[in-house]
Design a protein around this motif. Structure first.
Motif, PDB file in Angstrom:
ATOM      1  N   LYS A  19       0.842  -1.212   0.000  1.00  0.00           N
ATOM      2  CA  LYS A  19       0.000   0.000   0.000  1.00  0.00           C
ATOM      3  C   LYS A  19       0.873   1.257   0.000  1.00  0.00           C
ATOM      4  CE  LYS A  19      -3.723  -0.109   2.917  1.00  0.00           C
ATOM      5  NZ  LYS A  19      -4.467  -0.609   4.122  1.00  0.00           N
ATOM      6  N   SER A  20       1.903   1.268   0.861  1.00  0.00           N
ATOM      7  CA  SER A  20       2.752   2.461   0.940  1.00  0.00           C
ATOM      8  C   SER A  20       3.497   2.692  -0.364  1.00  0.00           C
ATOM      9  CB  SER A  20       3.753   2.337   2.092  1.00  0.00           C
ATOM     10  OG  SER A  20       3.079   2.533   3.313  1.00  0.00           O
ATOM     11  N   TYR A  21       4.027   1.619  -0.948  1.00  0.00           N
ATOM     12  CA  TYR A  21       4.767   1.787  -2.210  1.00  0.00           C
ATOM     13  C   TYR A  21       3.832   2.196  -3.354  1.00  0.00           C
ATOM     14  CZ  TYR A  21       9.374   0.598  -0.535  1.00  0.00           C
ATOM     15  OH  TYR A  21      10.582   0.651   0.109  1.00  0.00           O
ATOM     16  N   ARG A  22       2.634   1.651  -3.360  1.00  0.00           N
ATOM     17  CA  ARG A  22       1.687   2.051  -4.407  1.00  0.00           C
ATOM     18  C   ARG A  22       1.389   3.549  -4.298  1.00  0.00           C
ATOM     19  NH1 ARG A  22      -2.945  -1.213  -3.418  1.00  0.00           N
ATOM     20  NH2 ARG A  22      -1.572  -3.015  -3.279  1.00  0.00           N
ATOM     21  N   ALA A  23       1.219   4.012  -3.072  1.00  0.00           N
ATOM     22  CA  ALA A  23       0.952   5.445  -2.876  1.00  0.00           C
ATOM     23  C   ALA A  23       2.172   6.275  -3.276  1.00  0.00           C
ATOM     24  CB  ALA A  23       0.582   5.709  -1.414  1.00  0.00           C
ATOM     25  N   ALA A  24       3.368   5.808  -2.883  1.00  0.00           N
ATOM     26  CA  ALA A  24       4.584   6.576  -3.188  1.00  0.00           C
ATOM     27  C   ALA A  24       4.751   6.770  -4.695  1.00  0.00           C
ATOM     28  CB  ALA A  24       5.811   5.873  -2.600  1.00  0.00           C
ATOM     29  N   GLU A  25       4.349   5.742  -5.467  1.00  0.00           N
ATOM     30  CA  GLU A  25       4.490   5.844  -6.929  1.00  0.00           C
ATOM     31  C   GLU A  25       3.621   6.946  -7.526  1.00  0.00           C
ATOM     32  OE1 GLU A  25       3.652   1.917  -8.376  1.00  0.00           O
ATOM     33  OE2 GLU A  25       5.449   1.124  -7.356  1.00  0.00           O
ATOM     34  N   THR A  26       2.590   7.343  -6.792  1.00  0.00           N
ATOM     35  CA  THR A  26       1.676   8.365  -7.336  1.00  0.00           C
ATOM     36  C   THR A  26       2.028   9.778  -6.857  1.00  0.00           C
ATOM     37  OG1 THR A  26       0.117   8.238  -5.493  1.00  0.00           O
ATOM     38  CG2 THR A  26      -0.211   6.661  -7.296  1.00  0.00           C
ATOM     39  N   ILE A  27       3.073   9.886  -6.041  1.00  0.00           N
ATOM     40  CA  ILE A  27       3.454  11.194  -5.497  1.00  0.00           C
ATOM     41  C   ILE A  27       4.790  11.602  -6.120  1.00  0.00           C
ATOM     42  CG2 ILE A  27       4.045  12.450  -3.377  1.00  0.00           C
ATOM     43  CD1 ILE A  27       2.219  10.371  -1.895  1.00  0.00           C
ATOM     44  N   HIS A  28       4.832  12.818  -6.621  1.00  0.00           N
ATOM     45  CA  HIS A  28       6.038  13.223  -7.356  1.00  0.00           C
ATOM     46  C   HIS A  28       6.551  14.582  -6.910  1.00  0.00           C
ATOM     47  CE1 HIS A  28       5.262   9.944 -10.129  1.00  0.00           C
ATOM     48  NE2 HIS A  28       4.001  10.331 -10.130  1.00  0.00           N
ATOM     49  N   PHE A  29       7.865  14.716  -6.830  1.00  0.00           N
ATOM     50  CA  PHE A  29       8.520  16.026  -6.815  1.00  0.00           C
ATOM     51  C   PHE A  29       9.913  15.845  -7.398  1.00  0.00           C
ATOM     52  CE2 PHE A  29      11.008  15.078  -2.985  1.00  0.00           C
ATOM     53  CZ  PHE A  29      10.175  14.256  -2.231  1.00  0.00           C
ATOM     54  N   GLU A  30      10.470  16.932  -7.887  1.00  0.00           N
ATOM     55  CA  GLU A  30      11.740  16.820  -8.583  1.00  0.00           C
ATOM     56  C   GLU A  30      12.806  16.231  -7.661  1.00  0.00           C
ATOM     57  OE1 GLU A  30      11.916  20.020 -11.318  1.00  0.00           O
ATOM     58  OE2 GLU A  30      14.109  19.760 -11.465  1.00  0.00           O
ATOM     59  N   LYS A  31      13.562  15.305  -8.188  1.00  0.00           N
ATOM     60  CA  LYS A  31      14.676  14.655  -7.487  1.00  0.00           C
ATOM     61  C   LYS A  31      14.238  13.865  -6.251  1.00  0.00           C
ATOM     62  CE  LYS A  31      18.062  17.963  -9.145  1.00  0.00           C
ATOM     63  NZ  LYS A  31      18.399  19.333  -8.836  1.00  0.00           N
ATOM     64  N   ALA A  32      12.991  13.461  -6.203  1.00  0.00           N
ATOM     65  CA  ALA A  32      12.526  12.675  -5.050  1.00  0.00           C
ATOM     66  C   ALA A  32      13.290  11.359  -4.979  1.00  0.00           C
ATOM     67  CB  ALA A  32      11.034  12.387  -5.192  1.00  0.00           C
ATOM     68  N   HIS A  33      13.610  10.954  -3.763  1.00  0.00           N
ATOM     69  CA  HIS A  33      14.328   9.685  -3.588  1.00  0.00           C
ATOM     70  C   HIS A  33      13.688   8.897  -2.449  1.00  0.00           C
ATOM     71  CE1 HIS A  33      17.327   6.750  -2.551  1.00  0.00           C
ATOM     72  NE2 HIS A  33      17.451   7.289  -1.343  1.00  0.00           N
ATOM     73  N   TYR A  34      13.440   7.616  -2.706  1.00  0.00           N
ATOM     74  CA  TYR A  34      13.030   6.759  -1.591  1.00  0.00           C
ATOM     75  C   TYR A  34      13.591   5.367  -1.772  1.00  0.00           C
ATOM     76  CZ  TYR A  34       9.084   5.476  -4.715  1.00  0.00           C
ATOM     77  OH  TYR A  34       8.301   5.070  -5.763  1.00  0.00           O
ATOM     78  N   ARG A  35      13.828   4.695  -0.667  1.00  0.00           N
ATOM     79  CA  ARG A  35      14.355   3.335  -0.736  1.00  0.00           C
ATOM     80  C   ARG A  35      13.266   2.388  -1.209  1.00  0.00           C
ATOM     81  NH1 ARG A  35      18.429   1.608   4.128  1.00  0.00           N
ATOM     82  NH2 ARG A  35      17.741  -0.430   3.348  1.00  0.00           N
ATOM     83  N   LYS A  36      13.685   1.389  -1.991  1.00  0.00           N
ATOM     84  CA  LYS A  36      12.700   0.450  -2.557  1.00  0.00           C
ATOM     85  C   LYS A  36      12.641  -0.829  -1.726  1.00  0.00           C
ATOM     86  CE  LYS A  36      12.257   3.229  -6.185  1.00  0.00           C
ATOM     87  NZ  LYS A  36      13.203   4.260  -5.793  1.00  0.00           N
ATOM     88  N   ASP A  37      13.467  -0.895  -0.661  1.00  0.00           N
ATOM     89  CA  ASP A  37      13.577  -2.174   0.058  1.00  0.00           C
ATOM     90  C   ASP A  37      13.207  -2.054   1.545  1.00  0.00           C
ATOM     91  OD1 ASP A  37      15.700  -0.639   0.913  1.00  0.00           O
ATOM     92  OD2 ASP A  37      17.128  -2.308   0.952  1.00  0.00           O
ATOM     93  N   ILE A  38      12.372  -1.065   1.858  1.00  0.00           N
ATOM     94  CA  ILE A  38      11.952  -0.951   3.265  1.00  0.00           C
ATOM     95  C   ILE A  38      11.199  -2.239   3.650  1.00  0.00           C
ATOM     96  CG2 ILE A  38      10.498   0.361   4.904  1.00  0.00           C
ATOM     97  CD1 ILE A  38      13.089   1.844   3.865  1.00  0.00           C
ATOM     98  N   GLY A  39      11.570  -2.785   4.771  1.00  0.00           N
ATOM     99  CA  GLY A  39      10.870  -3.979   5.279  1.00  0.00           C
ATOM    100  C   GLY A  39      11.213  -5.281   4.562  1.00  0.00           C
TER     101      GLY A  39
END
Ligand code: AMP
Ligand code: GLY
Length: 422
Positions: free
Chosen positions: A398-418
């Motif tokens: 759920k969190s990753y699906r939401a993160a994919e829909t939120i954008h800002f320039e140069k946004a960075h997030y880890r893809k392997d939380i949990g």
């Protein structure tokens, strides 16, 4: 009831969201707050470290109860100052906050009261520290500045050169100012890390659901240490057997030690633990809620948070039954590209609704502000995208699906939380 929350990160947003469930609270202020928090509370432009400014605002606004969340105001004595001015406050006293504010204090406390932690020595002269490290000749060596250092005061040196460089920069170049007047050199421990936040009124200690932080900036625990790039709760490494061991050998001895030292701890006490081959040991204490741990722990709390805060402040915690949801929670932090080093701010955030939220997950704001009707980035850690579900896997999805829909320039997030916990 009018409540003031001091601070302005994702942790404070999570606390405010939870406090809003209490219908007896008519108004919540947050100082300084942030763009996202401003939809849930009235933000007041006072710096979290401005003790005098905070007290005078609290008096003027007739605040009934204040929640002091970040480390620096607590170490400066903001909870004492509010109480002295007649405002009830949740948060440890200045003396009790030394458990985080001084590593020398906390290490000596653990040694004196037999609380398991890494073996260590304290130094106030660089040459003595280096002589000790040379004589020990075991690497990695762990070097810690005594005082607060924005979470950057710990160096894991892989060899003598790195250790010398760390000692010199902390003690002679004073990269952390007076926080580096003394240092702790300690043994390197191994094992999974667990964060356990606990409510305590000084006599009773009630651990919250355990959690797992992800401190490094990049996937697979690579990159620099950050304030935390994501969290999950509960932490599957921490079994009921560990919980009992920690209660008997760490949690209760710690609160009793603080009473014996004349500085009873009231508030949220954070135990940074490591499950080593020789039992559970304390890596660090924090005198406050962790961030982003709070963002996964509080969504699992069933009991009213404000009732707990009052019981802690009034020393009646033993009367309260604190209940948790039998679910899992995940928080993925979206950060500004470049964090924890140099990064740019002021980028518009797209994909949030008018209240700064997403229909797919709860969005706790850490570094945002409102500008011309838009929400823009204003810090290193920008958003904490949080979900709960019956399984960790679902919460992460759920969190990753939401993160994919939120954008800002140069946004960075880890893809392997949990990922390690699945
Ligand atoms: P702290 O700022 O005290 O949380 O330390 C930051 C991180 O450094 C911890 O989360 C651990 O991963 C690591 N660390 C601190 N002390 C030790 C130690 N004695 N042995 C191994 N790792 C440590
Ligand atoms: N997430 C670690 C801390 O709050 O210090």
């Amino acid at each position: 009831m009018k409540v003031l929350v001091v601070g302005g990160g994702g942790r404070e947003h999570a606390i405010i969201r939870k406090l809003k469930e209490n219908k007896g609270i008519e108004k919540i202020y947050c100082a300084p707050g942030n763009g996202g928090i401003s939809y849930d509370a009235e933000c007041v432009n006072i710096k979290a470290v401005d003790v005098e400014g905070m007290v005078s605002f609290a008096k003027k606004a007739s605040i009934d109860f204040a929640v002091v969340t970040p480390d620096d105001p607590l170490v400066l004595g903001m909870a004492d100052a509010l109480e002295e001015a007649g405002i009830k406050a949740f948060g440890p006293s200045k003396l009790a906050a030394r458990i985080e504010g001084s590593k020398v204090f906390s290490k000596n406390l653990m040694k004196k009261y037999g609380i398991p932690t890494a073996k260590y020595e304290v130094f106030s002269k660089a040459e003595d520290a280096i002589r000790y490290i040379e004589a020990e000749n075991t690497y990695p060596a762990v070097i810690k500045a005594d005082g607060l250092a924005l979470g950057k005061g710990v160096v894991i040196a892989q060899n003598l050169e790195e250790a010398k460089a760390a000692v010199h920069s902390i003690m002679e170049d004073k990269i952390f100012g007076a926080s580096g007047n003394e240092i702790v050199v300690e043994e390197f421990l191994t094992g999974p890390e667990v964060s356990v936040l606990a409510f305590t009124d000084s006599k009773t200690v009630v651990p919250m659901v355990s959690s797992m932080d992800h401190k490094r900036a990049l996937d697979d625990d690579r990159g620099l240490n950050t304030g935390g790039m994501g969290t999950i709760a509960p932490n599957p490494c921490y079994t009921p057997v560990h919980a009992k061991e920690a209660m008997d050998q760490i949690f209760l001895p710690t609160i009793r030690a603080m009473i014996a030292e004349g500085c009873p701890f009231k508030g949220c006490l954070y135990f940074g633990l490591m499950i080593t081959p020789n039992g559970i040991k304390v890596i660090e204490y924090n005198c406050r809620f962790g961030d982003p741990e709070t963002q996964v722990v509080l969504p699992l709390l069933k009991t009213d948070l404000f009732t707990i805060f009052q019981a802690v402040r009034n020393e009646t915690l033993s009367d309260l039954e604190i209940e948790w949801k039998d679910e899992a929670a995940a928080c993925v932090v979206m950060a500004s590209g470049g964090y924890p080093q140099k990064y740019e701010t002021g980028y518009e955030i797209e994909g949030l609704d008018k209240a700064g939220q997403s229909s797919l997950a709860t969005v706790y704001h850490a570094g945002t502000k409102r500008s011309d009707g838009k929400i823009v980035t204003s810090g290193g850690r920008v958003l904490g995208i949080t979900s709960t579900a019956s399984t960790l896997k679902e919460a992460l999805e759920k969190s990753y699906r939401a993160a994919e829909t939120i954008h800002f320039e140069k946004a960075h997030y880890r893809k392997d939380i949990g990922a390690k916990a699945l």
